[in-house]
Design a protein around this motif. Sequence first.
Motif, PDB file in Angstrom:
ATOM      1  N   ARG A  67      42.682  38.494  39.678  1.00 47.63           N
ATOM      2  CA  ARG A  67      43.110  37.325  38.883  1.00 47.63           C
ATOM      3  C   ARG A  67      41.911  36.850  38.091  1.00 47.63           C
ATOM      4  O   ARG A  67      40.905  36.445  38.669  1.00 47.63           O
ATOM      5  CB  ARG A  67      43.566  36.190  39.802  1.00 47.63           C
ATOM      6  N   LEU A  68      41.991  36.931  36.797  1.00 49.93           N
ATOM      7  CA  LEU A  68      40.899  36.441  35.956  1.00 49.93           C
ATOM      8  C   LEU A  68      41.135  34.956  35.709  1.00 49.93           C
ATOM      9  O   LEU A  68      42.226  34.549  35.315  1.00 49.93           O
ATOM     10  CB  LEU A  68      40.866  37.212  34.637  1.00 49.93           C
ATOM     11  N   ALA A 458      38.165  46.446  38.663  1.00 55.88           N
ATOM     12  CA  ALA A 458      37.623  46.937  39.938  1.00 55.88           C
ATOM     13  C   ALA A 458      38.496  48.045  40.493  1.00 55.88           C
ATOM     14  O   ALA A 458      39.666  48.190  40.121  1.00 55.88           O
ATOM     15  CB  ALA A 458      37.528  45.789  40.944  1.00 55.88           C
ATOM     16  N   THR A 459      37.909  48.837  41.379  1.00 63.23           N
ATOM     17  CA  THR A 459      38.660  49.895  42.062  1.00 63.23           C
ATOM     18  C   THR A 459      38.197  49.946  43.514  1.00 63.23           C
ATOM     19  O   THR A 459      37.294  49.211  43.928  1.00 63.23           O
ATOM     20  CB  THR A 459      38.373  51.280  41.437  1.00 63.23           C
ATOM     21  N   THR A 460      38.799  50.870  44.251  1.00 65.34           N
ATOM     22  CA  THR A 460      38.407  51.032  45.642  1.00 65.34           C
ATOM     23  C   THR A 460      38.373  52.507  46.018  1.00 65.34           C
ATOM     24  O   THR A 460      38.936  53.353  45.324  1.00 65.34           O
ATOM     25  CB  THR A 460      39.389  50.281  46.567  1.00 65.34           C
ATOM     26  N   GLY A 473      36.744  35.586  38.309  1.00 69.55           N
ATOM     27  CA  GLY A 473      38.081  35.634  38.891  1.00 69.55           C
ATOM     28  C   GLY A 473      38.014  35.995  40.357  1.00 69.55           C
ATOM     29  O   GLY A 473      36.942  35.967  40.979  1.00 69.55           O
ATOM     30  N   THR A 474      39.153  36.330  40.908  1.00 71.42           N
ATOM     31  CA  THR A 474      39.219  36.695  42.314  1.00 71.42           C
ATOM     32  C   THR A 474      39.796  38.100  42.459  1.00 71.42           C
ATOM     33  O   THR A 474      40.587  38.545  41.630  1.00 71.42           O
ATOM     34  CB  THR A 474      40.102  35.716  43.108  1.00 71.42           C
ATOM     35  N   ILE A 475      39.378  38.761  43.519  1.00 71.43           N
ATOM     36  CA  ILE A 475      39.878  40.103  43.812  1.00 71.43           C
ATOM     37  C   ILE A 475      40.422  40.088  45.239  1.00 71.43           C
ATOM     38  O   ILE A 475      39.665  39.857  46.193  1.00 71.43           O
ATOM     39  CB  ILE A 475      38.763  41.158  43.699  1.00 71.43           C
ATOM     40  N   ALA A 476      41.711  40.302  45.379  1.00 65.11           N
ATOM     41  CA  ALA A 476      42.292  40.392  46.716  1.00 65.11           C
ATOM     42  C   ALA A 476      41.935  41.751  47.294  1.00 65.11           C
ATOM     43  O   ALA A 476      42.187  42.783  46.685  1.00 65.11           O
ATOM     44  CB  ALA A 476      43.805  40.225  46.629  1.00 65.11           C
ATOM     45  N   LEU A 477      41.325  41.755  48.471  1.00 70.06           N
ATOM     46  CA  LEU A 477      40.761  42.988  49.007  1.00 70.06           C
ATOM     47  C   LEU A 477      41.689  43.724  49.951  1.00 70.06           C
ATOM     48  O   LEU A 477      41.434  44.876  50.295  1.00 70.06           O
ATOM     49  CB  LEU A 477      39.448  42.668  49.742  1.00 70.06           C
ATOM     50  N   ALA A 487      37.368  38.508  47.251  1.00 68.74           N
ATOM     51  CA  ALA A 487      36.058  38.416  46.603  1.00 68.74           C
ATOM     52  C   ALA A 487      36.210  37.492  45.411  1.00 68.74           C
ATOM     53  O   ALA A 487      37.187  37.591  44.666  1.00 68.74           O
ATOM     54  CB  ALA A 487      35.596  39.788  46.142  1.00 68.74           C
ATOM     55  N   THR A 488      35.259  36.594  45.255  1.00 64.93           N
ATOM     56  CA  THR A 488      35.269  35.704  44.095  1.00 64.93           C
ATOM     57  C   THR A 488      34.101  36.074  43.202  1.00 64.93           C
ATOM     58  O   THR A 488      32.951  36.105  43.659  1.00 64.93           O
ATOM     59  CB  THR A 488      35.157  34.233  44.539  1.00 64.93           C
ATOM     60  N   VAL A 489      34.411  36.374  41.964  1.00 63.43           N
ATOM     61  CA  VAL A 489      33.364  36.733  41.004  1.00 63.43           C
ATOM     62  C   VAL A 489      33.116  35.526  40.116  1.00 63.43           C
ATOM     63  O   VAL A 489      34.052  34.960  39.542  1.00 63.43           O
ATOM     64  CB  VAL A 489      33.786  37.939  40.143  1.00 63.43           C
ATOM     65  N   THR A 490      31.860  35.120  40.042  1.00 60.42           N
ATOM     66  CA  THR A 490      31.484  33.992  39.191  1.00 60.42           C
ATOM     67  C   THR A 490      30.501  34.482  38.144  1.00 60.42           C
ATOM     68  O   THR A 490      29.447  35.017  38.473  1.00 60.42           O
ATOM     69  CB  THR A 490      30.828  32.880  40.038  1.00 60.42           C
TER      70      THR A 490
END
Length: 695
Positions: A67-68, A458-460, A473-477, A487-490
Amino acid sequence: MTTASTDSPRRAASATATSARPTAPTAPTRATAPTTAGAAAPTHDGPVAPARPGATALRPLRHDAVRLTRGFLADWQRTNRDGTIPHAIEQLEASQALNNIRRVTGEHEGEFVGFQFADSDVYKTLEAIGWEAGRSDVGDLLPFVDATVDLLERAQQPDGYLNSHYQVDKPELELAPGELRWGHELYCLGHLLQAGVAWVRTTGRRDLLEVGLRFAALVDERYGPEGAEGVDGHAEIETALVETYRVTGDERWLTLARRFVDLRGRQLVGPDPLGYPYFQEHEPVREVREATGHAVRQLYLAAGVTDVATEAPDGDPELRAALERIWTSVHEHKMYISGGVGSRHRDEAFGDAYELPPDRAYAETCAAIADLQWNWRLLLLTGQSRFADEMERGLFNAVAVSTSTDGCAFTYANPLQLRTGAGGGGENAPAGRQPWFRCACCPPNLARLVSSLHDHVATTTDADLQLHLFAQGTIALGDVGGEATTATVTTDYPWDGTVEVSFDAPFSGGSVALRRPGWATGAAVSVDGREVEPALRDGYLVVDAQESPVTTITLVLPLEPTVQHPHPFVDATRGTIALTRGPVLYAVEQADLPEGVTPEQVVVPGSPVVTVAEGDAVTGPRLLVAGARVRPAGHLPLYLAEPAGSAATDAADAAARPTAEPVAAPGDPFDLVAIPYHRWGNRSAGGMRVWLPTS
Ligand SMILES: [Zn+2]
């Protein structure tokens, strides 16, 4: 077909190890939705969801995982959602693209309007809303979607055929072999399938895909293994068929895609126009040596070939080697510094290596989008940062420049210089952005890319997270990060080089890999406040979290202004420099020049001092170049004659002749202002240039 979990961000993670190389054809690992129309469970995939276990080095996350929330990419998605997409819907009416289809059902009378592939504008807009449906409320857009899908269902023939141009104007030629050259019937079907795929993945809605599948079945009958040999003059169906295979699990579509790849290069669409490789039909794909011909065709084909190779049981090393040659040709010999490709207006084509004139750059928006889509596939396949670097280059420059700040005006061609007084208002030589085009391929193509931009962040792999694009944004892991779930990216990237990744609980999965962009000469990483020196692997700074879990990782990328010099073979820019800051290319625009000075007159020192200055909401941060001078504004002959060898023997006489060299002019020196290239043309008319002559 059974499947690995489809509701986890690392679905099929157990099958992602690159060492797993099945020797026999394997079925997709994802859910096969029911074949009935209506809704089934969404698969939550974004664009490109490799099916073969172990096919790719990296796996995409769920479409709703990222989510950006703020910053460059988030703003762009918002502008796309609230500006570009509603605007596109209006323009589909204004341009008659929808009325073309209503002619088929008898709801509209009149001539077909636009190019024979106008249906694809409708499909791309539907695809954009499909991706959007997975990330925002599209309730207000659903009446359009429902009415359009209904229209398409009614326009479709009982045999599955659907193309508004042919159905009314050339019914006797539908899918005729000779029509594949220019007809774009399979190209349009490709976009229809991609739109259907988007809706199935994000919402489970299947009616649009069903329309596409009925048409695809007819194409398979005519041109599949039991049918005639043929390929479309405009590649696109290849990648769409592989994606269709991925959502349906039906091998027929993968087989048909591979057949179209294997048949290309046998002149099935007829000789190339003008005697050069326009259609990429001059040699088999496996033997291709360089990027050629129509740029969008070439890059869509490359994306399709990548998809076919990805799903081949052995990864098809021969196709991959060909892709590597095309990639090198594009990115090391034929690409503008903006990420734009296709230097020839004629046939919207690649030029020769190093043929990169900035003022005559064609650099179609669709080509930059296609290059990004192709690089995304290669990034997944290999895990190498060079592909993400090229995605980023295109995104912040060649793609971003094509849209106005309100998202409702566009460029088709994207030159790197516009001369003062240039009056071109058309598609080919834009003096500014246009609300739409007669050939409207680019705006809805942008819309579908931007509504799925977050998928590229992002990828995994099994237990690892890779960050490719930096955006707040946030990345649901899911189950990637051990205890961590989000993960929250600032960051304020690309304007600020600090990227902080914090986990809501210690990340103890495997590793966190942060891309170190190719332009970054240094990068500092700290983990929970301690500076560390992570290993560099495939262009990524890899923080190992297995032994000591991490909560916060901070990456600091150097964002000092940089001077770029062109390769000496690029004659068109010899003796010039360009300015960049991080991934962002800068340009000088008339709006910032002193009274009476035009971009043509600007000259800068070869090694200028460049400082960063605040900008405004339109321009973003600006760069100031100290010591700018102006060329003479008065009359100069177009060519300056000088007897050969005279400079050494008759210096006094030479000094008396007019000169093209820069001279001091009233009012200088001044601080020359450069703004991000992608923001030019948003304030006032006038010239612009990226490459600045040096004194
Ligand atoms: Zn286009």
